[in-house]
Write a protein that holds these residues in place. Structure first.
Motif, PDB file in Angstrom:
ATOM      1  N   LYS A   3       0.845  -1.186   0.000  1.00 16.42           N
ATOM      2  CA  LYS A   3       0.000   0.000   0.000  1.00 16.42           C
ATOM      3  C   LYS A   3       0.891   1.249   0.000  1.00 16.42           C
ATOM      4  O   LYS A   3       1.716   1.425   0.883  1.00 16.42           O
ATOM      5  CB  LYS A   3      -0.875  -0.026   1.250  1.00 16.42           C
ATOM      6  N   THR A   5       1.172   5.204   0.432  1.00 13.07           N
ATOM      7  CA  THR A   5       0.527   6.386   0.972  1.00 13.07           C
ATOM      8  C   THR A   5       1.622   7.400   1.246  1.00 13.07           C
ATOM      9  O   THR A   5       2.795   7.148   0.999  1.00 13.07           O
ATOM     10  CB  THR A   5      -0.217   6.086   2.288  1.00 13.07           C
ATOM     11  N   THR A  21      -1.233   1.062   7.511  1.00 14.11           N
ATOM     12  CA  THR A  21      -2.297   0.046   7.489  1.00 14.11           C
ATOM     13  C   THR A  21      -2.619  -0.466   8.882  1.00 14.11           C
ATOM     14  O   THR A  21      -3.653  -1.077   9.077  1.00 14.11           O
ATOM     15  CB  THR A  21      -1.893  -1.145   6.597  1.00 14.11           C
ATOM     16  N   GLN A  98     -10.619  11.558   9.341  1.00 18.76           N
ATOM     17  CA  GLN A  98      -9.701  10.674   8.626  1.00 18.76           C
ATOM     18  C   GLN A  98      -8.281  11.028   9.032  1.00 18.76           C
ATOM     19  O   GLN A  98      -7.995  12.164   9.397  1.00 18.76           O
ATOM     20  CB  GLN A  98      -9.879  10.788   7.125  1.00 18.76           C
ATOM     21  N   ASP A 102      -3.273   9.343   5.671  1.00 18.73           N
ATOM     22  CA  ASP A 102      -3.861   8.200   4.965  1.00 18.73           C
ATOM     23  C   ASP A 102      -5.384   8.270   5.078  1.00 18.73           C
ATOM     24  O   ASP A 102      -5.964   7.746   6.030  1.00 18.73           O
ATOM     25  CB  ASP A 102      -3.351   6.877   5.535  1.00 18.73           C
ATOM     26  N   SER A 104      -7.689   6.677   3.927  1.00 15.69           N
ATOM     27  CA  SER A 104      -8.430   5.414   4.007  1.00 15.69           C
ATOM     28  C   SER A 104      -8.670   5.002   5.457  1.00 15.69           C
ATOM     29  O   SER A 104      -9.526   4.167   5.730  1.00 15.69           O
ATOM     30  CB  SER A 104      -7.689   4.307   3.252  1.00 15.69           C
ATOM     31  N   VAL A 105      -7.929   5.579   6.392  1.00 13.39           N
ATOM     32  CA  VAL A 105      -8.161   5.341   7.816  1.00 13.39           C
ATOM     33  C   VAL A 105      -9.157   6.409   8.262  1.00 13.39           C
ATOM     34  O   VAL A 105      -8.806   7.579   8.415  1.00 13.39           O
ATOM     35  CB  VAL A 105      -6.847   5.438   8.627  1.00 13.39           C
ATOM     36  N   SER A 106     -10.419   6.010   8.432  1.00 15.96           N
ATOM     37  CA  SER A 106     -11.463   6.993   8.693  1.00 15.96           C
ATOM     38  C   SER A 106     -12.577   6.406   9.556  1.00 15.96           C
ATOM     39  O   SER A 106     -12.648   5.194   9.756  1.00 15.96           O
ATOM     40  CB  SER A 106     -12.043   7.510   7.376  1.00 15.96           C
TER      41      SER A 106
END
Length: 138
Positions: A3, A5, A21, A98, A102, A104-106
């Motif tokens: 991943k 970021t 992650t 968030q 990153d 996507s961490v929300s």
């Protein structure tokens, strides 16, 4: 597949630990259903962890309340950030956060502001004063 970021594969100063992650962001409503009077508050606590422990990092908070722009805030070393929300508009609003490094961490929650009743209220020709169960102290 790895991943990529802002924190991985290269760690920037925005990232206390990499890769992101292993981050987890949660929200908990601690006060809800405040009157929409512009001063009463709904309260949400955000908790950011890395590997199960609270960590300090920057989160971006959006409350989707009219006239409120998203704001960046830094969690404490325990991973906690307490956010206070006010509104003059009754209704339910999505509050989201968030991890800045990153998105996507929300996480998100819904808070509600209730309409403010101003007395007297007129119901047709009838005038309703302050409810009898309302007491005022000096």
């Amino acid at each position: 597949m790895e991943k990529n970021t802002i924190c991985h594969p290269v760690t920037s100063p925005e990232c206390p630990v990499s890769p992101s992650t292993n981050y987890d962001l949660n929200a908990r409503i601690v006060a809800n259903y405040a009157p929409a009077d512009g001063t009463s508050q709904n309260v949400v606590v955000f908790y950011l962890t890395y590997g199960g422990s609270g960590v300090s990092s920057t989160i971006l908070i959006s409350d989707h309340i009219p006239t409120h722009p998203p704001v960046s805030r830094t969690t404490g070393t325990d991973g906690l950030y307490t956010a206070y929300f006010t509104s003059s508009n009754p209704g339910s609003f999505n509050v989201s956060a968030q991890l800045r490094s990153d998105p996507s961490v929300s996480t998100s929650e819904t808070i509600t502001f209730t309409p403010v009743v101003t007395y007297p209220v007129f119901l047709g020709p009838n005038r309703v004063s302050t409810p009898p169960e309302t007491y005022f102290w000096d």
